[in-house]
Enzyme design. Structure first.
Site, PDB file in Angstrom:
ATOM      1  N   GLY A  62      36.894  42.051  45.070  1.00  0.00           N
ATOM      2  CA  GLY A  62      36.015  43.185  45.331  1.00  0.00           C
ATOM      3  C   GLY A  62      34.957  43.391  44.283  1.00  0.00           C
ATOM      4  N   SER A  63      35.185  42.849  43.080  1.00  0.00           N
ATOM      5  CA  SER A  63      34.190  42.971  42.013  1.00  0.00           C
ATOM      6  C   SER A  63      33.084  41.936  42.129  1.00  0.00           C
ATOM      7  CB  SER A  63      34.873  42.833  40.644  1.00  0.00           C
ATOM      8  OG  SER A  63      35.812  43.861  40.436  1.00  0.00           O
ATOM      9  N   SER A 105      38.373  47.003  37.226  1.00  0.00           N
ATOM     10  CA  SER A 105      39.355  47.552  36.292  1.00  0.00           C
ATOM     11  C   SER A 105      38.996  47.271  34.846  1.00  0.00           C
ATOM     12  CB  SER A 105      40.735  46.956  36.582  1.00  0.00           C
ATOM     13  OG  SER A 105      40.741  45.561  36.289  1.00  0.00           O
ATOM     14  N   THR A 108      40.329  41.991  34.612  1.00  0.00           N
ATOM     15  CA  THR A 108      40.441  40.775  35.413  1.00  0.00           C
ATOM     16  C   THR A 108      40.358  39.542  34.523  1.00  0.00           C
ATOM     17  OG1 THR A 108      39.298  41.970  37.189  1.00  0.00           O
ATOM     18  CG2 THR A 108      39.535  39.579  37.436  1.00  0.00           C
ATOM     19  N   GLU A 236      42.598  41.916  53.620  1.00  0.00           N
ATOM     20  CA  GLU A 236      43.130  42.928  52.707  1.00  0.00           C
ATOM     21  C   GLU A 236      43.514  44.220  53.425  1.00  0.00           C
ATOM     22  OE1 GLU A 236      41.608  43.318  48.610  1.00  0.00           O
ATOM     23  OE2 GLU A 236      39.972  42.004  49.261  1.00  0.00           O
ATOM     24  N   HIS A 252      27.556  21.239  61.910  1.00  0.00           N
ATOM     25  CA  HIS A 252      27.437  19.868  61.420  1.00  0.00           C
ATOM     26  C   HIS A 252      28.764  19.264  60.983  1.00  0.00           C
ATOM     27  CE1 HIS A 252      23.021  19.700  61.552  1.00  0.00           C
ATOM     28  NE2 HIS A 252      23.086  20.988  61.265  1.00  0.00           N
ATOM     29  N   LYS A 344      49.619  39.038  40.719  1.00  0.00           N
ATOM     30  CA  LYS A 344      49.067  39.402  39.409  1.00  0.00           C
ATOM     31  C   LYS A 344      50.173  39.707  38.409  1.00  0.00           C
ATOM     32  CE  LYS A 344      44.734  41.337  41.195  1.00  0.00           C
ATOM     33  NZ  LYS A 344      43.928  42.575  41.385  1.00  0.00           N
TER      34      LYS A 344
END
Length: 350
Positions: A62-63, A105, A108, A236, A252, A344
């Site tokens: 999202g960042s 945040s 990351t 998400e 292609h 995470k």
């Protein structure tokens, strides 16, 4: 289908599946976009920043989506390249490179690694705080901070419009004020049209069409960034498989398999717009025909918008609302991301 659409207007269903009020964050996109543009336009430019020869936007998830939009717009309106880096190791930089380290945040790990590896460049931290802000302050690097009470993916207004304002002031490209204003006005209009209380709206229809079906979202040219946003939001928010592709590239290679037969449980969404190249618009129609002939369900969605910025942003908003209604239909709380948070946590132990 009518009953299903009516069910999506039920406050009891929304309260049950979305107890945190995720839809309120989607409603706030127009106001956050306006606030971000104002903040970026009024933020005192530090003397360490000047017109760069290239821009690297370091971020993930999202960042990074804001950087994606900005890079897309620069690709059609600037001779200064803007590249999004979703890795620990950035490409070589020099004193004429501007590195924008973006982490909602501030913690990351990929972005922090890229930040540390680009000390020879002009740097700017874009964050709500955390370790990135601490390191930037330690190094005398400018920090653009903002507040947003929601997960990173819902802060799209800040990721796009604050960055656009700052880069416009640095001469990366010129974005007319009226174009920004018309985009925000369009976001306000369509947010009302796609909100839960609006009956049988387009976002609800698309959410129903995507139900219980892996989605491949395809968009032409610069609008490919919108397809990536749709795929991310479906995954998400609704916890349902989705991938993205672009035209003409899809025609292609991947088309050969897609046009030869269908895959059980797969549906395709083709995003179209009046701002797309006319040849790509023809490709959309012909691709839809080939996929349908092969037995694959296809939705062709016409994105509103008179400019590229407007089409991208309103298109992203439509993807967010459609994924929200898909989440309601699936009974999936759109706010938490337990699988990603679990990863995470495990990575932090290694």
């Amino acid at each position: 289908m009518t009953a299903t659409l009516a069910r999506l207007e039920d406050p009891a269903l929304i309260a049950q599946v979305d107890p945190a009020g995720f839809h309120l964050l989607l409603r706030a996109l127009p106001s956050s976009a306006a606030a971000a543009w104002k903040m970026g336009s009024e933020w005192p430019l530090p003397p360490s920043l000047r017109t760069p020869r290239k821009v690297l936007f370091a971020g993930v998830g999202g960042s990074a989506i804001g950087g994606d939009v900005v890079a897309t717009l620069a690709g059609v309106a600037s001779d200064i390249p803007v590249q999004v880096i979703r890795q620990y190791e950035p490409p070589p930089v020099d004193e004429n490179t501007l590195v924008i380290a973006s982490s909602f945040s501030g913690n990351t790990e990929e972005t922090l690694s890229a930040y540390e590896a680009t000390s020879g460049a002009m740097r700017l931290a874009l964050t709500t705080g955390g370790e990135l802000a601490r390191r930037a302050q330690r190094d005398g690097v400018p920090v653009f901070t903002y507040s947003w009470d929601g997960p990173p993916r819902t802060g799209l207004g800040f990721g796009v419009f604050a960055t656009l304002a700052i880069l416009s002031r640095l001469g990366v490209f010129h974005l007319p004020e009226h174009e920004v204003e018309s985009t925000i006005e369009a976001l306000e209009t369509y947010t009302k049209l796609w909100s839960p209380e609006a009956p049988a709206n387009e976002a609800k229809r698309i959410g129903r069409a995507l139900y219980d079906r892996a989605s491949l979202v395809i968009a032409p040219g610069a609008l490919e960034v919108t397809a990536r946003r749709w795929a991310g939001e479906i995954a998400e928010n609704a916890k349902q498989w989705a991938l993205a592709a672009g035209l003409p590239e899809f025609n292609h290679n991947l088309l050969e398999a897609a046009g030869s037969g269908t895959v059980a449980g797969l549906g395709v969404v083709l995003l179209d717009s009046e701002v797309a190249h006319q040849r790509n618009r023809l490709r959309i129609r012909e691709t839809a025909r080939l996929l349908r002939d092969a037995g694959t369900p296809v939705e062709v969605v016409e994105l509103p918008g008179r400019t590229m910025l407007e089409a991208i942003m309103v298109g992203c908003a439509l993807g967010s609302w459609s994924s929200y209604y898909l989440a309601l239909l699936r009974g999936a709380n759109p706010y938490p991301i337990p699988v990603m948070d679990g990863l995470k946590a495990r990575l932090s132990e290694g």
